[in-house]
Scaffold this motif. Sequence first.
Motif, short mmCIF file in Angstrom:
data_model
loop_
_atom_site.label_atom_id
_atom_site.label_comp_id
_atom_site.label_asym_id
_atom_site.label_seq_id
_atom_site.Cartn_x
_atom_site.Cartn_y
_atom_site.Cartn_z
N CYS A 7 43.01 -26.09 67.67
CA CYS A 7 43.29 -24.75 67.17
C CYS A 7 42.00 -23.98 66.91
CB CYS A 7 44.14 -24.82 65.90
SG CYS A 7 45.62 -23.78 65.95
N ASP A 8 41.01 -24.18 67.77
CA ASP A 8 39.72 -23.50 67.59
C ASP A 8 39.88 -22.00 67.44
OD1 ASP A 8 38.07 -25.70 67.59
OD2 ASP A 8 37.83 -25.72 69.76
N ASN A 9 40.81 -21.40 68.19
CA ASN A 9 40.94 -19.95 68.20
C ASN A 9 42.14 -19.46 67.40
OD1 ASN A 9 38.78 -19.09 70.28
ND2 ASN A 9 39.84 -20.77 71.28
N CYS A 10 42.70 -20.32 66.56
CA CYS A 10 43.83 -19.90 65.74
C CYS A 10 43.37 -19.05 64.56
CB CYS A 10 44.58 -21.13 65.22
SG CYS A 10 45.42 -22.08 66.51
N HIS B 253 47.88 -27.85 63.39
CA HIS B 253 47.27 -28.68 64.42
C HIS B 253 47.17 -27.96 65.76
CE1 HIS B 253 46.27 -32.06 66.95
NE2 HIS B 253 47.40 -31.96 67.61
N GLU B 254 48.24 -27.28 66.17
CA GLU B 254 48.24 -26.69 67.50
C GLU B 254 49.39 -25.71 67.63
OE1 GLU B 254 47.58 -28.40 72.03
OE2 GLU B 254 48.51 -29.68 70.52
N ILE B 255 49.17 -24.66 68.43
CA ILE B 255 50.23 -23.74 68.83
C ILE B 255 50.30 -23.78 70.35
CG2 ILE B 255 51.03 -21.35 68.87
CD1 ILE B 255 49.48 -20.89 66.27
N GLU B 256 51.47 -24.08 70.90
CA GLU B 256 51.63 -24.17 72.34
C GLU B 256 52.65 -23.16 72.82
OE1 GLU B 256 50.04 -25.77 74.54
OE2 GLU B 256 49.12 -27.54 73.66
N ASN B 257 52.31 -22.47 73.92
CA ASN B 257 53.24 -21.56 74.56
C ASN B 257 53.42 -22.03 76.00
OD1 ASN B 257 54.66 -19.47 75.71
ND2 ASN B 257 53.32 -17.84 74.99
N TYR B 258 54.57 -22.65 76.27
CA TYR B 258 54.83 -23.20 77.59
C TYR B 258 55.63 -22.26 78.49
CZ TYR B 258 53.24 -27.67 75.73
OH TYR B 258 52.49 -28.68 75.17
N GLY B 259 55.78 -21.00 78.08
CA GLY B 259 56.53 -20.03 78.88
C GLY B 259 57.99 -20.04 78.51
#
Length: 475
Positions: A241-244, A331-337
């Motif tokens: 999440c470097d850019n969160c 921890h993470e944000i994911e956008n899978y479409g």
Amino acid sequence: MKTFKPILLIVLGVMLITTSCRTEDDLSIDPPTEETITANSTIANLMSRTVFNDGSNDNIIDNASCISIQFPVTVTVNGITLQIDNDDDLDEIEDIFDEFDDDDDNIVISYPITIVFADFTTIEINSDDELQDFADDCFEDNFDDDDIECIDFQYPITASVYDENNDLINSIIINNDNDMYDFIDDLDEYAAVTINFPITVILADGTTQIINNIQELATAIEDADDTCDEDDDNDYDDDDCDNCSTDLVTDILTQCDNWYIDDLERNDNDLEDNYAGYFFTFNNDNTLQVSWDNGTQTESGTWSASGSGNTIIFDINIPGFDDINDSWNLHEIENYGDELEFKLRIGDEDELEFKNNCSSDSSNDNLVNTLSDGLWIVASYTEDNDDQTSNYSGYELDFNTDGTVSASNGSNTNSGTWTVFNSGNEMTLDFGTDMPFQEFNDDDWDVISSSETEVILQDVSGGNGGTDTLTLQKL
């Protein structure tokens, strides 16, 4: 007294001759004593520590933060062979590891490989045992080591070298951290050295600072030390999440209703099945609602996010939901479409993952209609943590439904094309060679979030292994 006149004339002559050897130009380039950098000085030590080779990026392969592996390298991950050419390719390894939660992940390295130490020296390694010997020499997780990773130099930087007569004899162009380390290491070979100020440094949050002299540089480095998570541990997946940002968290969570729990693990117990049929709606005012039993049961609570990057803390408080209520690390944000994933953790064991399929309900037309309705500005643009927003100050972007776009500041106009695809979750931009908008040229911008007034795009697959984030704001 007359007997001394010839001697006096000779002395004066010698003085005139000696003085005439230094021209006005020579005198003008004498380095100021307070601006010189000398070997083993405080500033030399700080600069050297700032440019140590950081070995933590590839811990998923070598499990060691004090060394890095020189690319390319070939590895076999859970039976799948990959060639890793840059840091960005390391995500492919993590994607394979993360595909299943209940399997045993393994990685096999194809030897020989070359490892790089903090001082940029290298050595060839021919086996796992040899690699482990060097890994064992690293500090333990999160040890307070010497390198300073919360500030970086923006290159190129020019240094001036003087001889013992204070005459300028050479200019050195420093293009990267390796060059800077070698330059500092060789300071004892020069009579006097200065840095040609001003220079620019990049802080951990991506902002930049102009430095005008040695004292400002020393202060900036000392102030930056220990201001960020240097990721000096061997948990390879704690930096997703470097850019969160808290704004991104709000945009992601509030754009969709009915989030559901896809994964919940507390104290080695899998609890997600206990929340099947529960749906969570997060609101902009930091309230949230939970509904279950087909909406016949509801409860209200609160949520909040604070911090930045990999240190964002996400608090949840819902009466009666003790398995969920806690201060979680984002921890993470994911956008899978076709789906969004919002992943939270506490330590290495406890996990909470919200998922939503609302992205699949959006369409290309929705984003096209949004962007083509009015004028937009570049509210923010960062390229691999380098803030370049100022390059676009004064420009207004006009997106047209025919696929053309123009950016004008009154005296200069950049023309290009744009396309939305994958149900409005991806976008292309092409401004040709028109500066500065050629920086936006990409055929695979991910649409991180969109509203009537703001669209956030991100590209995480750049050839340099960095991440570009573009935020458009409606006028």
